[in-house]
Motif scaffolding. Structure first.
Motif, mmCIF file in Angstrom:
data_model
loop_
_atom_site.group_PDB
_atom_site.id
_atom_site.type_symbol
_atom_site.label_atom_id
_atom_site.label_comp_id
_atom_site.label_asym_id
_atom_site.label_seq_id
_atom_site.Cartn_x
_atom_site.Cartn_y
_atom_site.Cartn_z
ATOM 1 N N TYR A 13 -26.403 -5.751 16.302
ATOM 2 C CA TYR A 13 -27.077 -6.248 17.501
ATOM 3 C C TYR A 13 -26.068 -6.791 18.516
ATOM 4 N N LEU A 14 -25.087 -7.541 18.060
ATOM 5 C CA LEU A 14 -24.100 -8.128 18.973
ATOM 6 C C LEU A 14 -23.152 -7.086 19.554
ATOM 7 N N GLY A 15 -22.887 -6.040 18.800
ATOM 8 C CA GLY A 15 -21.941 -5.034 19.252
ATOM 9 C C GLY A 15 -20.518 -5.444 18.901
ATOM 10 N N PRO A 16 -19.582 -4.525 19.040
ATOM 11 C CA PRO A 16 -18.204 -4.818 18.631
ATOM 12 C C PRO A 16 -17.499 -5.788 19.565
ATOM 13 N N ARG A 17 -16.485 -6.443 19.030
ATOM 14 C CA ARG A 17 -15.631 -7.306 19.839
ATOM 15 C C ARG A 17 -14.792 -6.464 20.800
ATOM 16 N N GLN A 18 -14.370 -7.055 21.888
ATOM 17 C CA GLN A 18 -13.496 -6.350 22.833
ATOM 18 C C GLN A 18 -12.245 -5.868 22.097
ATOM 19 N N GLY A 19 -11.925 -4.616 22.272
ATOM 20 C CA GLY A 19 -10.726 -4.061 21.662
ATOM 21 C C GLY A 19 -10.886 -3.636 20.220
ATOM 22 N N TYR A 20 -12.097 -3.768 19.656
ATOM 23 C CA TYR A 20 -12.312 -3.407 18.257
ATOM 24 C C TYR A 20 -12.011 -1.920 18.051
ATOM 25 N N GLY A 21 -11.173 -1.625 17.073
ATOM 26 C CA GLY A 21 -10.790 -0.253 16.775
ATOM 27 C C GLY A 21 -9.628 0.253 17.598
ATOM 28 N N ARG A 22 -9.249 -0.526 18.626
ATOM 29 C CA ARG A 22 -8.125 -0.113 19.479
ATOM 30 C C ARG A 22 -6.953 -1.083 19.417
ATOM 31 N N GLU A 23 -7.244 -2.335 19.131
ATOM 32 C CA GLU A 23 -6.205 -3.354 19.057
ATOM 33 C C GLU A 23 -6.092 -3.881 17.632
ATOM 34 N N ALA A 24 -4.899 -4.359 17.309
ATOM 35 C CA ALA A 24 -4.696 -4.993 16.008
ATOM 36 C C ALA A 24 -5.168 -6.445 16.094
ATOM 37 N N PHE A 25 -6.145 -6.800 15.300
ATOM 38 C CA PHE A 25 -6.650 -8.171 15.273
ATOM 39 C C PHE A 25 -5.925 -8.920 14.154
ATOM 40 N N GLU A 26 -4.870 -9.618 14.521
ATOM 41 C CA GLU A 26 -4.036 -10.287 13.530
ATOM 42 C C GLU A 26 -4.723 -11.558 13.024
ATOM 43 N N PRO A 27 -4.891 -11.693 11.718
ATOM 44 C CA PRO A 27 -5.496 -12.919 11.182
ATOM 45 C C PRO A 27 -4.574 -14.115 11.423
ATOM 46 N N TYR A 28 -5.202 -15.276 11.644
ATOM 47 C CA TYR A 28 -4.415 -16.461 11.964
ATOM 48 C C TYR A 28 -3.544 -16.915 10.800
ATOM 49 N N ASN A 29 -4.136 -17.039 9.612
ATOM 50 C CA ASN A 29 -3.383 -17.604 8.498
ATOM 51 C C ASN A 29 -4.039 -17.193 7.182
ATOM 52 N N LEU A 30 -3.470 -16.187 6.523
ATOM 53 C CA LEU A 30 -4.046 -15.733 5.261
ATOM 54 C C LEU A 30 -3.842 -16.747 4.145
ATOM 55 N N GLY A 31 -2.945 -17.687 4.358
ATOM 56 C CA GLY A 31 -2.821 -18.795 3.412
ATOM 57 C C GLY A 31 -4.093 -19.619 3.370
ATOM 58 N N TRP A 32 -4.698 -19.851 4.542
ATOM 59 C CA TRP A 32 -5.984 -20.539 4.599
ATOM 60 C C TRP A 32 -7.047 -19.740 3.837
ATOM 61 N N THR A 33 -7.018 -18.428 4.017
ATOM 62 C CA THR A 33 -7.992 -17.575 3.350
ATOM 63 C C THR A 33 -7.845 -17.668 1.833
ATOM 64 N N MET A 34 -6.601 -17.711 1.365
ATOM 65 C CA MET A 34 -6.348 -17.872 -0.066
ATOM 66 C C MET A 34 -6.882 -19.217 -0.563
ATOM 67 N N LEU A 35 -6.655 -20.275 0.208
ATOM 68 C CA LEU A 35 -7.181 -21.592 -0.171
ATOM 69 C C LEU A 35 -8.707 -21.576 -0.198
ATOM 70 N N GLY A 36 -9.302 -20.938 0.815
ATOM 71 C CA GLY A 36 -10.760 -20.846 0.857
ATOM 72 C C GLY A 36 -11.313 -20.077 -0.327
ATOM 73 N N ALA A 37 -10.660 -18.961 -0.685
ATOM 74 C CA ALA A 37 -11.108 -18.172 -1.832
ATOM 75 C C ALA A 37 -10.993 -18.969 -3.124
ATOM 76 N N SER A 38 -9.942 -19.748 -3.250
ATOM 77 C CA SER A 38 -9.754 -20.574 -4.449
ATOM 78 C C SER A 38 -10.845 -21.642 -4.549
ATOM 79 N N LEU A 39 -11.189 -22.250 -3.409
ATOM 80 C CA LEU A 39 -12.261 -23.238 -3.402
ATOM 81 C C LEU A 39 -13.607 -22.586 -3.723
ATOM 82 N N LEU A 40 -13.780 -21.354 -3.264
ATOM 83 C CA LEU A 40 -15.006 -20.624 -3.608
ATOM 84 C C LEU A 40 -15.091 -20.391 -5.114
ATOM 85 N N LEU A 41 -13.976 -20.014 -5.724
ATOM 86 C CA LEU A 41 -13.960 -19.800 -7.172
ATOM 87 C C LEU A 41 -14.341 -21.077 -7.914
ATOM 88 N N ILE A 42 -13.734 -22.195 -7.530
ATOM 89 C CA ILE A 42 -14.031 -23.465 -8.195
ATOM 90 C C ILE A 42 -15.492 -23.858 -7.971
#
Length: 427
Positions: free
Chosen positions: A212-241
């Motif tokens: 419904y919202l449609g794609p973000r500007q540049g989706y599929g054409r630009e590289a969307f660099e994640p801010y910090n995959l370390g945060w993602t790892m911490l979040g995944a670990s908290l999800l596991l616990i």
């Protein structure tokens, strides 16, 4: 949600007076365990999901993502207190519960008479503990939707949409599957901790949001660099616990079923990580931290409906299958669907919930579950929840769009939602 061993007789369940019991009849160990599990499941959202998601978005949208998860937690909590719990978990009819617990009515203990209210689903613990445990599930289910709409939805629209979605989608689905009088529960649907109620539900809704919202500007054409995959790892670990509370807490008791649910949760999680790793290595000849984190969550999602019904070996198999299938869900299927499901809510939660719900019908042990699983009933449950959630979500998005407007302006999206919506910048 396991309750067969504790459920009150139907006549008592429908009688408000019968919901008051002597405090001495409560089980202190089970009450303490449920309170701990409530805290663990809330930890999954704040900060688990918040960090998991914020680490994957672009720097200019990190604060908005964190704020969105926090907003969802606040809105859903108030609505659960006001009406959600009563409509989901009190006896009513096959479609919706009653109104006897609006505003948590009747929860105040009678200290003089040493009596306290209990739910017909868990008469061995105070009802307020059971209601808060269920609140934590409602919160995280709605918070998962943020991953499908990040970087492009107005903050006001999120508030309105989540409020509508919680009452119009999550509440009835929870009643259908978990409350003993719900029509899918009466058919024999097995969903120990939320494969359909949480993950299929959120996944289908996430897909509707992305389309419904449609794609973000540049989706599929630009590289969307994640801010910090370390945060993602911490979040995944908290999800596991936190997931130990999610699944083991759904036994509603500190007993052997809770211990089994805890063990199978861990085995499925590591199986999911390894299954994703294997698929990624075979197709791309590399292993990624993001892939391991995603596979871990995929395994957790898939074991959720089966946690109290399957053995240890089956749990590992379920995790391995889910990890590989969810890798496809977040790559090949995502491309085929053409939806900018930014953080793979459907690819991981939707697909993982479907896989886990169906495999519950395959691997559920009668000696463990106490009932015979029916693959046909599991399939029907998945289809009903997915279709209802997708269609209803689309209607609610349309309504929200007409009321307040859904999407930020192109200029705001380009600037980033942190500055455009909150006038804040990540330091």
């Amino acid at each position: 949600m396991w309750c067969a061993a504790w459920a009150l007789p139907a006549s008592a369940a429908g009688d408000a007076a019968a919901a008051m019991v002597d405090m001495a009849t409560l089980n202190a160990a089970d009450t303490g365990w449920l309170m701990v599990c409530t805290a663990l499941v809330l930890l999954m959202t704040l900060p688990g999901v918040a960090l998991f998601y914020a680490g994957m978005v672009r720097r200019k949208n990190v604060l908005n993502t964190l704020a969105s998860v926090l907003l969802v937690a606040c809105v859903v909590s108030v609505l659960w207190f006001a009406a959600g719990y009563s409509l989901a978990f009190t006896p009513g009819n096959g479609l919706l519960g009653g109104v006897t617990r609006l505003g948590f009515a009747g929860f105040d203990p009678d200290w003089a008479g040493q009596r306290v209210s209990v739910s017909h689903m868990a008469p061995h613990v105070p009802e307020v503990a059971f209601a808060m445990f269920q609140l934590s599930f409602a919160v995280i289910t709605a918070a998962l939707l943020v991953g499908a709409l990040v970087e492009r939805m107005r903050f006001t629209a999120l508030l309105v949409f989540i409020a509508l979605w919680t009452l119009a989608v999550y509440v009835p689905v929870a009643h259908w599957v978990w409350e003993p009088g719900g029509w899918l529960a009466r058919l024999g649907a097995l969903d120990f901790a939320g494969g359909a109620v949480v993950h299929v539900n959120a996944g289908a809704a996430g897909l509707a949001c992305a389309w419904y919202l449609g794609p973000r500007q540049g989706y599929g054409r630009e590289a969307f660099e994640p801010y910090n995959l370390g945060w993602t790892m911490l979040g995944a670990s908290l999800l596991l616990i936190g997931w130990f509370g999610f699944n083991a807490g759904s036994a509603l008791a500190a007993d052997s079923r809770a211990a089994l649910a805890l063990a199978v949760t861990h085995l499925a999680a590591v199986g999911g990580a390894l299954g994703w790793l294997a698929a990624e290595w075979l197709l791309r000849r590399r292993a990624s931290l993001l892939g391991l984190c995603s596979g871990l969550v995929a395994g957790l999602v898939a074991i959720t409906p089966a946690a109290g019904y399957v053995g240890l070996g089956a749990a590992l198999v379920i995790g391995l299958i889910a990890g590989a299938v969810c890798y496809w869900g977040a790559t090949g299927l995502k491309r085929a669907l053409g939806a900018d499901d930014a953080l793979d809510v459907f690819g991981v939660h939707g697909v993982g919930g479907i896989v886990g719900s169906l495999l519950t019908g395959v691997f559920a042990s009668r000696s463990i579950a106490g009932v015979q699983a029916q693959i046909g009933t599991q399939l029907l449950t998945v289809l009903v929840v997915a279709v209802f959630s997708f269609v209803a979500t689309g209607v609610l998005l349309w309504l929200t769009d007409r009321l307040v407007g859904l999407r930020v302006s192109g200029a705001s999206e380009q600037t980033g939602l942190d500055l455009a919506l909150h006038r804040e910048r990540l330091g």
